[in-house]
Design a protein around this motif. Structure first.
Motif, short mmCIF file in Angstrom:
data_model
loop_
_atom_site.label_atom_id
_atom_site.label_comp_id
_atom_site.label_asym_id
_atom_site.label_seq_id
_atom_site.Cartn_x
_atom_site.Cartn_y
_atom_site.Cartn_z
N LEU A 183 -8.13 -6.31 -15.18
CA LEU A 183 -8.39 -6.04 -13.52
C LEU A 183 -9.86 -6.22 -13.61
O LEU A 183 -10.38 -6.43 -12.42
CB LEU A 183 -8.33 -4.64 -13.45
CG LEU A 183 -6.96 -4.04 -12.93
CD1 LEU A 183 -6.75 -2.84 -12.65
CD2 LEU A 183 -6.18 -4.82 -11.89
N LYS A 184 -10.85 -6.62 -14.54
CA LYS A 184 -12.03 -6.80 -14.76
C LYS A 184 -12.13 -8.24 -13.88
O LYS A 184 -13.33 -8.58 -13.66
CB LYS A 184 -12.65 -6.92 -15.79
CG LYS A 184 -13.05 -5.37 -16.36
CD LYS A 184 -13.68 -5.29 -17.73
CE LYS A 184 -13.71 -3.85 -18.22
NZ LYS A 184 -14.37 -3.60 -19.37
N ASN A 221 0.79 -1.15 0.12
CA ASN A 221 -0.02 0.07 0.05
C ASN A 221 0.92 1.02 0.07
O ASN A 221 0.56 2.07 -0.71
CB ASN A 221 -0.91 0.00 1.21
CG ASN A 221 -2.04 -0.99 1.00
OD1 ASN A 221 -2.33 -1.64 0.08
ND2 ASN A 221 -2.91 -1.37 2.15
N LYS A 222 1.98 1.29 0.88
CA LYS A 222 2.84 2.35 0.74
C LYS A 222 3.42 2.67 -0.63
O LYS A 222 3.36 3.71 -1.11
CB LYS A 222 3.89 2.26 1.86
CG LYS A 222 3.35 2.30 3.25
CD LYS A 222 4.70 2.17 4.24
CE LYS A 222 4.14 2.44 5.60
NZ LYS A 222 5.32 2.10 6.59
N PHE A 223 3.90 1.61 -1.29
CA PHE A 223 4.61 1.67 -2.62
C PHE A 223 3.44 2.27 -3.73
O PHE A 223 3.74 3.05 -4.42
CB PHE A 223 5.07 0.69 -3.00
CG PHE A 223 6.92 0.46 -2.60
CD1 PHE A 223 7.58 1.03 -3.21
CD2 PHE A 223 6.79 -0.44 -1.49
CE1 PHE A 223 8.84 0.95 -3.00
CE2 PHE A 223 8.30 -0.50 -1.12
CZ PHE A 223 9.33 -0.04 -1.74
N PHE A 224 2.30 1.60 -3.57
CA PHE A 224 1.13 2.10 -4.30
C PHE A 224 0.93 3.61 -4.29
O PHE A 224 0.87 4.36 -5.16
CB PHE A 224 -0.28 1.18 -3.88
CG PHE A 224 -1.26 1.32 -4.91
CD1 PHE A 224 -1.25 0.79 -6.00
CD2 PHE A 224 -2.02 2.90 -4.57
CE1 PHE A 224 -2.57 1.22 -6.81
CE2 PHE A 224 -3.27 3.03 -5.50
CZ PHE A 224 -3.27 2.15 -6.69
N ASP A 248 -8.04 -4.54 -2.73
CA ASP A 248 -8.76 -3.02 -2.23
C ASP A 248 -8.39 -2.17 -3.09
O ASP A 248 -8.93 -1.04 -3.00
CB ASP A 248 -8.44 -3.03 -0.82
CG ASP A 248 -9.11 -3.79 0.16
OD1 ASP A 248 -9.94 -4.81 -0.19
OD2 ASP A 248 -8.54 -4.26 1.36
N LEU A 249 -6.99 -2.18 -3.93
CA LEU A 249 -6.61 -1.10 -4.57
C LEU A 249 -7.20 -1.15 -5.96
O LEU A 249 -6.97 -0.11 -6.71
CB LEU A 249 -5.18 -1.27 -4.53
CG LEU A 249 -4.43 -1.04 -3.21
CD1 LEU A 249 -2.85 -1.13 -3.26
CD2 LEU A 249 -4.59 0.44 -2.68
N ILE A 250 -7.97 -1.96 -6.23
CA ILE A 250 -8.44 -2.09 -7.62
C ILE A 250 -9.09 -0.94 -8.09
O ILE A 250 -9.02 -0.61 -9.32
CB ILE A 250 -9.21 -3.50 -7.87
CG1 ILE A 250 -8.11 -4.75 -8.00
CG2 ILE A 250 -9.71 -3.71 -9.36
CD1 ILE A 250 -8.51 -6.15 -7.89
N PRO A 251 -10.08 -0.43 -7.21
CA PRO A 251 -11.05 0.68 -7.93
C PRO A 251 -10.47 1.66 -8.06
O PRO A 251 -10.39 2.38 -9.11
CB PRO A 251 -11.96 0.79 -6.60
CG PRO A 251 -12.22 -0.62 -5.94
CD PRO A 251 -10.78 -1.15 -6.25
#
Length: 701
Positions: A652-653, A562-565, A608-611
């Motif tokens: 990603l779908k 998450n931090k890198f994202f 959780d980051l996909i959207p």
């Protein structure tokens, strides 16, 4: 004369040899020896034939029979030892004032003007030379080659009896009665006397500069001949050592004769063990003083590097001196690149180890700055004996004034150190001081050579680098990316090498991304990697997407992902929504596609980051459709980025398939999964494509 060899054009004869036509060369050699055997006192001089003999012997060894070899050895003894010590007679003009007394020849003199009291040598001077004196000079010029080629068993093979290796051998007694010795041994004895006399003559103060230069050249050749003599007959070793020990002590205090130190050091490396002489002290002086004081002599720099290359097998215990002296060797490289690049590359494998790799990489990156510092050092030193041609367009009063600052003096001394210190310094203030010299032609040449040297350095380091050294090198890449001497085009070239090597290090040790998580986040967040084409930043972004996964390192956590994202998301937003400026240059398309791919990979591992990724990719696809308003100015670039955004959105779908494709397991990463159409990866890609196309077809147009 019946052989048909014209004495007026002897040099043209060996030039007929092409390829392996040794028989023709041998026939030429036989004709030459017929002329030498003819003994015609009033005939043409044999002097022009001596170069032909040397050439024939080198092209076709074994051409001459033992009798012929003995004949030439006898002639060489006569020419070397028994040339006249009187000058040649003056040519009479036949005028009224010419007198017999004026035409009488005088004695030859030494280089300091004293009358020569010993036999004639190449260092004897006079107004006119006789024919036998010219033959003396010619004989000395071919002596070393003849000793090597005609010696027993070939070059370097001793032919003396084992008893002659002991001090007090009977050979010197026999040498006193030269006729008792065979021709080859007698030649070696007279060559030894000749070289001893040259060493003595080289200690005289020459009246003319030309004679002083000749002294240095003859001293070098004399030491080389003595080395050959001691290799062929060890009994000469104990007679030579006192002379060369005294010579070495004298040369160490005479900067003008520094080139002669190389053959002296070579002699002690070759014979130090047999003579129980420690060659380490000679090498210590050589590696400490010569490069730092004489780096600006191109010939000496090349000879020094050749000396290091040729003697790698002989250094033995002294190899530590070679490794610890690499900052001094870098001075030769910095001032004389690119001619010395190939020589230095050949030495790298002997210089680099785990203890010197990091310090050496720092110095390689600072090599153009070292060139500028050496230039400044010469300008500040009024006692420089050999000043280079200065760049008249360069004005450095600010550099000369700033160099008096105590802090900058400390940095300058660190950069110009003679020994490896094991420490590094941040040289940014020194870069700023030396910036006016960055456009100097010598600095530009050095900067062009650094990428080649870096590639050679990494090819050696990767052969022994362990995990700890790999982490150190990768961390150094991140630290030095924006800390380089600003030479035109240099930063981009270095970043190109470092970016490819960073990926190679990550491939060798995938845990690097987790080990250096904090440093990588700082590097990405600073945006400094955008300079010089962004190649380093692109490689870092790609490595994060490829190796920040639990499949490569169990220590990888969702929090790290998450931090890198967030850091990469902010970077992508910044480079795509901001217009190029001096502080934020135009973003290369490779970086944009790498950022999109890496964000998609991270989202597939933390769903959780996909959207957020989907929203960003949709914006990128929209931006690509109207590139004129964003950072994408070329239609083909915008089209490629739009296609990539669409492909990633489609993946990603189906999150499970996206994770399988973007983060494959080690088994799936094997080549067979990419070659065999019936295995999992190609099948998964085809399935996703069909499903996405079907879904798109059901949507209202």
């Amino acid at each position: 004369m019946g052989c048909g060899v014209p004495l007026s054009h002897p040099a043209s004869v060996p030039m007929r040899d092409r390829g392996d036509r040794k028989q023709e060369v041998r026939s030429v050699g036989q004709c030459v020896f017929k002329v030498l055997e003819s003994r015609q006192p009033e005939g043409p001089s044999p002097r022009p034939l001596l170069p032909v003999v040397s050439k024939v012997t080198s092209l076709a060894p074994g051409t001459f029979h033992e009798e012929q070899t003995n004949l030439l050895s006898k002639r060489l003894v006569d020419w070397l030892r028994y040339a006249s010590v009187q000058q040649g007679p003056a040519h009479s003009s036949g005028g009224f004032f010419s007198t017999p007394r004026a035409r009488q020849p005088g004695p030859v003199t030494e280089v300091d003007g004293a009358v020569a009291t010993d036999f004639f040598t190449v260092l004897s001077t006079g107004q006119r030379f006789t024919e036998d004196q010219w033959l003396n000079v010619q004989a000395f010029s071919m002596l070393r080659a003849w000793l090597l080629l005609s010696g027993p068993g070939g070059p370097g093979t001793p032919d003396a009896d084992a008893t002659s290796e002991q001090e007090g051998s009977a050979l010197p007694v026999l040498a006193a009665a030269g006729r008792l010795l065979p021709p080859q041994e007698r030649l070696r004895e007279k060559a030894f006397e000749y070289c001893q006399r040259l060493v003595e003559q080289s200690n005289r103060r020459a009246l003319r500069k030309g004679d002083a230069d000749l002294q240095k050249a003859c001293l070098v050749e004399a030491v080389l001949v003595l080395d050959v003599l001691c290799r062929q007959d060890p009994s000469f070793l104990y007679r030579t050592l006192p002379c060369l020990k005294a010579l070495q002590a004298r040369l160490c205090g005479d900067p003008a004769c520094v080139r002669a130190l190389l053959p002296v050091a070579q002699f002690f490396l070759n014979h130090g063990e047999a003579a129980a002489v420690d060659s380490e002290a000679v090498c210590q002086h050589l590696f400490t003083r010569v490069p730092s004081e004489h780096f600006h002599s191109p010939m000496l720099a090349f000879e020094f590097m050749q000396f290091c290359r040729d003697n790698l097998p002989l250094f033995g215990r002294s190899l530590g001196i070679l490794k610890s002296s690499f900052p001094n060797l870098f001075k030769l490289l910095a001032w004389n690149s690119p001619p010395l690049v190939s020589e230095f590359v050949a030495l790298l494998s002997s210089l680099v180890d785990a203890g010197t790799a990091v310090e050496m990489l720092h110095l390689l990156l600072d090599l153009p700055c070292l060139t500028a510092a050496l230039d400044l050092q010469l300008r500040l030193s009024p006692a420089a004996s050999e000043r280079p041609l200065w760049d008249s367009s360069l004005r450095t009063p600010s550099c000369l004034e700033a160099s008096r600052d105590p802090q900058l003096q400390g940095l300058l001394q660190h950069l110009l150190r003679t020994k490896a210190s094991g420490t590094t310094e941040r040289l940014a203030p020194l870069y700023q001081m030396l910036q006016p010299m960055a456009s100097c032609a010598r600095v530009l040449q050095c900067a062009q050579a650094v990428p080649t040297l870096l590639q050679a350095f990494f090819s050696v380091v990767t052969q022994f680098a362990d995990g700890a050294l790999t982490i150190q090198l990768a961390q150094l890449f991140l630290e030095r990316g924006d800390s380089l001497y600003q030479v035109p085009g240099y930063e981009a070239a270095v970043h190109g090498v470092l970016s490819s090597q960073f990926l190679a290090l990550c491939k060798r040790n995938p845990s690097l991304v987790v080990e250096l998580a904090r440093e990588l986040l700082e590097f990405v967040g600073s945006g400094s990697g955008m300079c010089s084409g962004g190649s380093m930043l692109t490689s870092v972004v790609w490595a994060i997407g490829e190796y920040l996964s639990v499949s490569w390192d169990r220590r990888c956590t969702v929090d790290q992902i998450n931090k890198f994202f967030e850091a990469l998301e902010a970077l992508l937003f910044e480079v795509t929504q901001s217009r190029p400026s001096a502080t934020l240059p135009k973003c290369p398309p490779q970086l944009i596609t790498a950022l999109m791919s890496t964000l998609t990979k991270l989202a597939s591992r933390s769903q959780d980051l996909i959207p957020r990724v989907g929203l960003f990719l949709s914006k990128m696809r929209t931006l690509a459709q109207s590139p004129a308003v964003g950072p994408l100015h070329r239609q083909e670039v915008a089209g490629a980025i739009g296609v990539r955004a669409t492909e990633l959105l489609n993946l990603l779908k189906m999150p499970s398939v996206a994770q399988f494709v973007l983060t494959p397991s080690l088994e799936v990463s094997e080549p067979r999964y990419h070659r065999d159409t019936n295995t999992a990866l190609p099948l998964a890609l085809r399935t996703v494509s069909r499903l996405v196309e079907k879904e798109a077809g059901l949507l209202p147009g």
